[in-house]
Design a protein around this motif. Sequence first.
Motif, short mmCIF file in Angstrom:
data_model
loop_
_atom_site.label_atom_id
_atom_site.label_comp_id
_atom_site.label_asym_id
_atom_site.label_seq_id
_atom_site.Cartn_x
_atom_site.Cartn_y
_atom_site.Cartn_z
N ALA A 138 0.86 -1.20 0.00
CA ALA A 138 0.00 0.00 0.00
C ALA A 138 0.88 1.23 0.00
CB ALA A 138 -0.90 -0.01 1.23
N LEU A 139 0.54 2.19 -0.86
CA LEU A 139 1.26 3.47 -0.89
C LEU A 139 0.23 4.58 -1.07
CD1 LEU A 139 4.00 5.07 -1.14
CD2 LEU A 139 3.70 4.89 -3.61
N GLY A 140 0.36 5.62 -0.27
CA GLY A 140 -0.60 6.72 -0.40
C GLY A 140 -0.60 7.57 0.84
N GLY A 141 -1.79 7.91 1.31
CA GLY A 141 -1.82 8.75 2.51
C GLY A 141 -3.18 9.32 2.80
N ASP A 142 -3.21 10.25 3.75
CA ASP A 142 -4.44 10.96 4.10
C ASP A 142 -4.77 11.91 2.95
OD1 ASP A 142 -3.78 9.86 6.67
OD2 ASP A 142 -5.10 11.38 7.56
N TYR A 143 -6.00 11.84 2.49
CA TYR A 143 -6.40 12.70 1.38
C TYR A 143 -7.62 13.50 1.84
CZ TYR A 143 -7.87 14.04 -3.35
OH TYR A 143 -8.24 14.73 -4.47
N SER A 144 -7.51 14.82 1.74
CA SER A 144 -8.60 15.70 2.19
C SER A 144 -9.12 16.51 1.02
CB SER A 144 -8.09 16.64 3.28
OG SER A 144 -7.52 15.89 4.33
N PRO A 145 -9.84 15.89 0.08
CA PRO A 145 -10.31 16.62 -1.10
C PRO A 145 -11.22 17.77 -0.72
CG PRO A 145 -11.41 14.48 -0.91
CD PRO A 145 -10.32 14.50 0.10
N GLU A 146 -11.84 17.67 0.46
CA GLU A 146 -12.78 18.72 0.88
C GLU A 146 -12.09 20.08 1.06
OE1 GLU A 146 -11.80 16.10 2.60
OE2 GLU A 146 -11.54 16.52 4.74
N GLN A 147 -10.75 20.06 1.13
CA GLN A 147 -10.05 21.35 1.29
C GLN A 147 -9.76 22.04 -0.04
OE1 GLN A 147 -6.46 20.81 3.63
NE2 GLN A 147 -7.53 19.64 5.19
N TRP A 148 -10.16 21.38 -1.15
CA TRP A 148 -9.76 21.90 -2.46
C TRP A 148 -10.94 21.97 -3.42
CZ3 TRP A 148 -4.95 23.56 -2.12
CH2 TRP A 148 -4.15 23.02 -1.12
N PRO A 149 -10.88 22.92 -4.38
CA PRO A 149 -11.94 22.91 -5.42
C PRO A 149 -11.84 21.62 -6.24
CG PRO A 149 -10.26 24.60 -5.86
CD PRO A 149 -9.91 23.98 -4.54
N GLU A 150 -12.94 21.20 -6.78
CA GLU A 150 -12.95 19.91 -7.47
C GLU A 150 -12.01 19.89 -8.67
OE1 GLU A 150 -16.77 17.99 -7.81
OE2 GLU A 150 -17.40 18.77 -5.85
N SER A 151 -11.69 21.06 -9.21
CA SER A 151 -10.76 21.08 -10.35
C SER A 151 -9.40 20.52 -9.93
CB SER A 151 -10.62 22.50 -10.88
OG SER A 151 -10.26 23.36 -9.82
N VAL A 152 -9.03 20.70 -8.67
CA VAL A 152 -7.74 20.20 -8.18
C VAL A 152 -7.76 18.66 -8.09
CG1 VAL A 152 -6.13 20.26 -6.21
CG2 VAL A 152 -7.28 22.35 -6.95
N TRP A 153 -8.95 18.09 -7.89
CA TRP A 153 -9.03 16.64 -7.74
C TRP A 153 -8.50 15.92 -8.98
CZ3 TRP A 153 -14.75 15.67 -5.70
CH2 TRP A 153 -14.95 16.41 -4.53
N VAL A 154 -8.76 16.54 -10.13
CA VAL A 154 -8.35 15.90 -11.40
C VAL A 154 -6.83 15.81 -11.44
CG1 VAL A 154 -8.46 16.13 -13.91
CG2 VAL A 154 -10.40 16.86 -12.50
N GLU A 155 -6.19 16.92 -11.05
CA GLU A 155 -4.72 16.90 -11.00
C GLU A 155 -4.24 15.92 -9.93
OE1 GLU A 155 -0.94 19.94 -10.55
OE2 GLU A 155 -2.60 20.09 -9.16
N ASP A 156 -4.94 15.89 -8.79
CA ASP A 156 -4.56 14.96 -7.72
C ASP A 156 -4.51 13.53 -8.26
OD1 ASP A 156 -4.30 16.79 -5.66
OD2 ASP A 156 -6.40 16.62 -5.02
N ILE A 157 -5.57 13.15 -8.95
CA ILE A 157 -5.65 11.75 -9.38
C ILE A 157 -4.59 11.45 -10.43
CG2 ILE A 157 -7.15 10.08 -10.57
CD1 ILE A 157 -9.39 11.17 -8.74
N ALA A 158 -4.31 12.43 -11.29
CA ALA A 158 -3.25 12.21 -12.28
C ALA A 158 -1.91 12.03 -11.57
CB ALA A 158 -3.19 13.39 -13.24
#
Length: 693
Positions: free
Chosen positions: A25-45
């Motif tokens: 497992a690799l990753g971490g705590d992810y708090s998408p609620e702190q960011w506009p949804e446009s940032v989520w796309v970059e996050d996932i990439a």
Amino acid sequence: MTDFVSRSADVPVGTTFPWIADGFALGGDYSPEQWPESVWVEDIALMTEAGVNSLNVGVFSWGLLEIADGVFDWGWLDRIMDLLAEAGIGVNLATPTAAPPMWLMQAHPEIATVNQHGVRNSQGGRLGWYPSSATFRRYALRMVEAIATRYATHPALKLWHVSNELGNENAHSYDDETGRAWQVWLEKKFGTIEALNDAWGSAFWGHHYTAFTQIVPPRYTSTSHNPGLLLDFERFTSDALLDYYLAEREVLRRVTPNIPITTNFMVQNHPNGLDYARWATDVDLVANDHYTMGNDPETYGELAFSADRVRGMSGGDPWLLIEHSTSAVNWQPRNRAKAPGELTRNSLAHIARGADGALFFQWRQSTAGSEQFHSSVVPHAGARTKIFREVTALGKTLQGIREVVGSRVQPSQVAILFDYHSAMALKSGAKPTIDVNSLDVALAMHRELTARGIQVDVVHPSSPLAGYTAVLAPTLFLLAAADAASLSSYVENGGHLVVTSFSGIVTEHNRVIEGGYPGALRDLLGVRVEEFFPLFEGDTVGLAGDITGDGSWTGTIWSELMEVTTASVVARYTSGELAGLPSITLREVGAGTAQYVSTQLDRPSTGALLDLLIDRAGLTPVAPADRGLELVRRVAVTTDTDAAPTTWLFAINHSSGPLALDATGLDLVSGTRFTSGGSVAAGAVAVIREDTV
Ligand code: GLA
């Protein structure tokens, strides 16, 4: 959805946690609620680029999910869960109960913890509630049921992450409701008030109770509280938090019987304590948060010790490093950034010691809020950074060593005993000095053995000891009679035991065992300590004798006036008030030995003492190597008894020069063959699939 195998059920050999991730497992705590949804796309990439496959989501999101009493808004979480599922990234979904919403704090300020002075915690932080609050529990369990029901069949859901670091900010509360719960706990434990008076020795200062209702939490007094009372309050606190965890677990189990459940432990050199050895049987996998301390120049030593403690709690099963940091934290007085390569060494050191995953707090660095200067995977400066590059490289390394997943750390020859009850007893009540604590000597011994390439298990004193060549009992202040008996039979059966000062002093009730210290181990060690002589800050005492040869050793913090009964004196004090009197003893019992060290040795002397133990017990390093190379071996779990199992040698070089290692096999990190006479480069890690002979 993959069925999971509970740790508490009959776990087949070789089982790891494939339900979370494919590979490590690799990753971490992810708090998408702190960011506009446009940032989520970059996050996932970026997550895809880095090889992220596992995220802790929603940890502090209660106020954004239940926006008013009983009014839920799942929109944003629905959308991110869907996006993560599409990207093949698993979610360890938090029950968001660590941080209650503002509307709840406003409606029920009485759910907040109360400190020893009677001051109630204000809103605005996190974990500000106390676990015995019936009101908090009603709201929290309704939220747990709602989120479990909402995402029960969601393909991204892999694991429940219950609340967050239970007991961190809410380790103690001194409010009345907690007080009543404590009275119930005490009555259950002692049965009668006389039994409690007896156990605590409440005749002292006339603190005699005639009813359980007279007992209050140890609130502020101008003097100190009874040590038995303080210790039981610690135990109650751990149990109250565990009871709260179990209440959440019960809801989750009922709604999602096939999703494993855990909560993040805080095993590290940490002042707060929960009885994790007990908690560990109630989680489906042991998950730990670990943060290095910037003011420790050899922070990797504490990391190794803590990781071995976690493995002890998981009974050797794979465990999950569910939080650590990519670089600096923001809660130490001065927050040291990690040097290049340190992130990789830290992650792989946990994995070497049995973790099957390494997650970071947190994915993207917050711009606002309390943790805006805490490091993350994607820093304020973006992905074109040392940290993001190192996490991406770590992702590739984990792919390269993925065959190691599910293997176990090979059995160690040495065990260090550590017990929460002992640690808490030592903290409970005034002691001869403030300088003795339960972790220092254990950590110092662990460091010296690790530097010599010797692998160590850190286990509870009640663990089976027969398989260990040597057992160390450092500052084991409280030792239950059954555990003392187990140490005696261990030595009688040929084991080598080393006990250090201020061990075996009190019973389970934090009462001193009379007749000369260490009461629980006096006969086994063949010594009888009459009086403690703690040292003042910076003072030391010299030691010399057979074991020191021509040299002299140094003791710090503590010394003791002792009579030697059936042991031999192997070193005497050479300075201070006890000059000429015994300081270290050895008792031979058949093929076994029991050694007593009546002071806290400094670092070189600790190393020298352990060198003698290595000779006496015939301990061997994991592999021949230069001093300082951290070595751990993991072994494949196989049911084929004819073939030798595959083994992987982890070698971690924390130094600034190459360190020699005598091993042969394929280094899965560099992809090159490692041959005898080779070396591990400065700052590098090798994971060698060893040639079978
Ligand atoms: C803990 C918490 C996280 C975060 C980190 C920061 O581990 O669980 O939410 O606050 O500390 O180091």
